[in-house]
Motif scaffolding. Structure first.
Motif, PDB file in Angstrom:
ATOM      1  N   THR A  16      42.986  24.948  38.266  1.00  8.66           N
ATOM      2  CA  THR A  16      43.505  26.515  37.759  1.00  8.66           C
ATOM      3  C   THR A  16      42.987  27.415  38.662  1.00  8.66           C
ATOM      4  N   THR A  17      41.621  27.299  39.321  1.00 11.50           N
ATOM      5  CA  THR A  17      40.807  28.065  40.216  1.00 11.50           C
ATOM      6  C   THR A  17      41.748  28.023  41.622  1.00 11.50           C
ATOM      7  N   THR A  18      42.337  27.040  41.928  1.00 12.31           N
ATOM      8  CA  THR A  18      43.011  27.016  43.187  1.00 12.31           C
ATOM      9  C   THR A  18      44.284  27.788  43.104  1.00 12.31           C
ATOM     10  N   ALA A  19      44.963  27.605  41.932  1.00 15.84           N
ATOM     11  CA  ALA A  19      46.275  28.629  41.511  1.00 15.84           C
ATOM     12  C   ALA A  19      45.760  29.803  41.499  1.00 15.84           C
ATOM     13  N   LEU A  20      44.880  30.335  40.813  1.00  8.50           N
ATOM     14  CA  LEU A  20      44.514  31.700  40.772  1.00  8.50           C
ATOM     15  C   LEU A  20      44.283  32.367  42.280  1.00  8.50           C
ATOM     16  N   ASN A  21      43.452  31.696  42.959  1.00  7.05           N
ATOM     17  CA  ASN A  21      42.908  32.112  44.118  1.00  7.05           C
ATOM     18  C   ASN A  21      43.706  32.029  45.401  1.00  7.05           C
ATOM     19  N   LEU A  22      44.806  31.019  45.154  1.00  5.56           N
ATOM     20  CA  LEU A  22      45.748  31.037  46.173  1.00  5.56           C
ATOM     21  C   LEU A  22      46.884  32.147  45.667  1.00  5.56           C
ATOM     22  N   ALA A  23      47.162  32.481  44.600  1.00  4.47           N
ATOM     23  CA  ALA A  23      47.886  33.459  44.279  1.00  4.47           C
ATOM     24  C   ALA A  23      47.640  34.928  44.572  1.00  4.47           C
ATOM     25  N   ALA A  24      46.047  35.042  44.672  1.00  5.95           N
ATOM     26  CA  ALA A  24      45.589  36.168  45.038  1.00  5.95           C
ATOM     27  C   ALA A  24      45.717  36.435  46.461  1.00  5.95           C
ATOM     28  N   ALA A  25      45.246  35.267  47.253  1.00  2.00           N
ATOM     29  CA  ALA A  25      45.557  35.373  48.661  1.00  2.00           C
ATOM     30  C   ALA A  25      47.097  35.684  49.232  1.00  2.00           C
ATOM     31  N   LEU A  26      48.014  35.095  48.309  1.00  2.00           N
ATOM     32  CA  LEU A  26      49.208  35.583  48.815  1.00  2.00           C
ATOM     33  C   LEU A  26      49.514  37.031  48.624  1.00  2.00           C
ATOM     34  N   GLY A  27      49.183  37.477  47.239  1.00  2.00           N
ATOM     35  CA  GLY A  27      49.293  38.837  46.961  1.00  2.00           C
ATOM     36  C   GLY A  27      48.743  39.725  47.979  1.00  2.00           C
ATOM     37  N   VAL A  77      58.178  38.629  28.986  1.00  2.00           N
ATOM     38  CA  VAL A  77      56.772  38.095  28.694  1.00  2.00           C
ATOM     39  C   VAL A  77      55.963  38.072  30.008  1.00  2.00           C
ATOM     40  N   ARG A  78      56.427  38.412  31.171  1.00  2.00           N
ATOM     41  CA  ARG A  78      55.554  38.423  32.215  1.00  2.00           C
ATOM     42  C   ARG A  78      54.775  39.717  32.300  1.00  2.00           C
ATOM     43  N   ILE A  79      53.296  39.736  32.736  1.00  2.00           N
ATOM     44  CA  ILE A  79      52.468  40.717  32.955  1.00  2.00           C
ATOM     45  C   ILE A  79      52.412  41.024  34.377  1.00  2.00           C
ATOM     46  N   GLU A  80      52.326  42.433  34.452  1.00  2.00           N
ATOM     47  CA  GLU A  80      52.710  42.985  36.085  1.00  2.00           C
ATOM     48  C   GLU A  80      50.915  43.092  36.363  1.00  2.00           C
ATOM     49  N   ASP A  81      50.372  42.373  37.316  1.00  2.00           N
ATOM     50  CA  ASP A  81      49.023  42.351  37.719  1.00  2.00           C
ATOM     51  C   ASP A  81      48.935  43.179  39.103  1.00  2.00           C
ATOM     52  N   GLU A  82      47.627  43.402  39.723  1.00  2.00           N
ATOM     53  CA  GLU A  82      47.655  43.953  40.704  1.00  2.00           C
ATOM     54  C   GLU A  82      48.037  43.156  41.815  1.00  2.00           C
ATOM     55  N   LEU A  83      47.674  41.922  41.989  1.00  2.00           N
ATOM     56  CA  LEU A  83      48.184  41.046  43.221  1.00  2.00           C
ATOM     57  C   LEU A  83      49.311  40.353  42.979  1.00  2.00           C
ATOM     58  N   GLN A 233      36.250  36.712  34.983  1.00  2.00           N
ATOM     59  CA  GLN A 233      38.042  36.714  34.523  1.00  2.00           C
ATOM     60  C   GLN A 233      38.291  37.355  36.040  1.00  2.00           C
ATOM     61  N   LEU A 234      37.909  36.892  37.149  1.00  2.00           N
ATOM     62  CA  LEU A 234      38.265  37.582  38.378  1.00  2.00           C
ATOM     63  C   LEU A 234      38.769  36.565  39.351  1.00  2.00           C
ATOM     64  N   ASP A 235      39.836  36.780  40.228  1.00  2.00           N
ATOM     65  CA  ASP A 235      39.939  35.977  41.334  1.00  2.00           C
ATOM     66  C   ASP A 235      38.550  36.407  42.290  1.00  2.00           C
ATOM     67  N   ILE A 236      38.619  35.472  43.279  1.00  2.00           N
ATOM     68  CA  ILE A 236      37.477  35.356  44.397  1.00  2.00           C
ATOM     69  C   ILE A 236      37.483  36.736  45.152  1.00  2.00           C
ATOM     70  N   PHE A 237      38.657  37.218  45.315  1.00  2.00           N
ATOM     71  CA  PHE A 237      38.808  38.517  46.322  1.00  2.00           C
ATOM     72  C   PHE A 237      38.386  39.695  45.438  1.00  2.00           C
ATOM     73  N   ARG A 238      38.733  39.712  44.378  1.00  2.00           N
ATOM     74  CA  ARG A 238      38.138  40.707  43.511  1.00  2.00           C
ATOM     75  C   ARG A 238      36.738  40.647  43.065  1.00  2.00           C
ATOM     76  N   PHE A 239      36.457  39.763  42.861  1.00  2.00           N
ATOM     77  CA  PHE A 239      34.866  39.458  42.527  1.00  2.00           C
ATOM     78  C   PHE A 239      34.297  39.694  43.607  1.00  2.00           C
ATOM     79  N   ALA A 240      34.401  39.295  44.882  1.00  2.00           N
ATOM     80  CA  ALA A 240      33.730  39.824  46.074  1.00  2.00           C
ATOM     81  C   ALA A 240      33.785  41.417  46.461  1.00  2.00           C
ATOM     82  N   ASP A 241      34.851  42.097  46.134  1.00  2.00           N
ATOM     83  CA  ASP A 241      34.942  43.375  45.986  1.00  2.00           C
ATOM     84  C   ASP A 241      33.960  44.188  45.048  1.00  2.00           C
ATOM     85  N   HIS A 242      33.885  43.543  43.819  1.00  2.00           N
ATOM     86  CA  HIS A 242      33.548  44.165  42.565  1.00  2.00           C
ATOM     87  C   HIS A 242      31.971  44.842  42.631  1.00  2.00           C
TER      88      HIS A 242
END
Length: 281
Positions: A16-27, A77-83, A233-242
């Motif tokens: 799941t960590t891979t899925a979230l951070n891969l999605a964030a990287a693509l976003g 049902v989808r949620i529009e997130d930042e990335l 509750q953050l991907d690694i990109f937003r965690f790094a920027d926080h």
């Protein structure tokens, strides 16, 4: 548009960590991305992304409604997130298999594929994160995507898991080809995950390579900051920027690791797509 399932038969390998951070990287690279959390377990991508309440909501449409009710779509049902956009999981997914049996729904393995078809043109990538346990949810995810990325730890258990997933994918492909001869399931690659650089890690890597299991040219290190990002509750990109979090100097490579993973996935899926087109012609 490309669809990819991130799956392993073993829990706790960073799927799941891979899925979230891969999605964030693509976003972050400005691709349009939809993530489908198809795991009803308490700790799933929906929780990691900060939408825990949606998993228990009983007054809103859920992913199960989008699967079973023709009047409810993924867009409901989808949620529009930042990335990326997210189709959150719901606890009722746990009873989907018994529901389709009780209602005698045919072709139940194709429910997710049918639900995603109307929105495919809106996205460059659709990522699906099913549970680790082999069941109807995993069948739906693999059939909807046709592609699978396998995160594994470089341990003996991880080695057996990688071999087991590949065998499962090949068996499911053969089964489906009886009805649809052109159907294929493509293993995009095996991702070395939670790697510490130990002697055992190196031995398992060598063993996998000697078994003709294709490892991706990306290695995700075993850093506890990934668990900290999960808790925040953050991907690694937003965690790094926080402002309240951030990365230590030795951890600053992590966002680049997931960008490299995104690049590798894109390259391999484009190559596979081109190969399929040539074979069809």
């Amino acid at each position: 548009m490309a669809t990819l399932t991130i799956w392993s038969e073993s829990g706790g390998v960073g799927k799941t960590t891979t899925a979230l951070n891969l999605a964030a990287a693509l976003g972050r690279d400005e691709y349009e991305v939809l993530v489908v959390d198809f795991d009803p377990q308490p700790a799933s991508l929906t929780d990691h992304a900060g939408y825990t309440k949606r998993k228990k909501a009983d007054r809103e449409a859920t992913i199960v409604d989008a699967l079973l009710d023709e009047e409810i779509s993924v867009t409901d049902v989808r949620i529009e997130d930042e990335l990326f956009d997210l189709v959150p999981a719901h606890e009722s997914l746990a009873s989907l298999e018994s529901t389709v049996r009780a209602e005698q729904i045919s072709m139940a393995e194709f429910l997710l594929r049918s639900a995603l078809e109307p929105v495919e043109s809106e996205y460059d990538f659709i990522l699906i994160d099913p549970p680790a346990t082999l069941n109807l949810l995993v069948d739906n995810a693999l059939i909807a995507s046709g592609n699978v990325l396998i995160p594994v730890e470089m341990t003996r258990k991880g080695e057996r898991s990688a071999e087991g997933v590949i065998e499962t994918v090949e068996a499911l492909e053969r089964q489906l080809q009886r009805a649809q001869p052109e159907f294929t399931l493509n293993v995009v690659g095996v991702l070395p995950n939670k790697v510490s650089g130990s002697t055992l890690n190196r031995e398992v890597r060598t063993s996998l390579q000697e078994s003709d299991i294709e490892l991706l040219p990306v290695t995700v290190p075993d850093y506890n900051v990934l668990e900290q990002a999960w808790n925040a509750q953050l991907d690694i990109f937003r965690f790094a920027d926080h402002d309240e979090h951030g990365l230590r100097p030795y951890q600053e490579q992590l966002p680049e690791v997931y960008r490299a993973l995104a690049d590798s996935v894109i390259e391999r899926m484009e190559t596979e797509s081109a190969t399929r087109q040539v074979s069809v012609e």
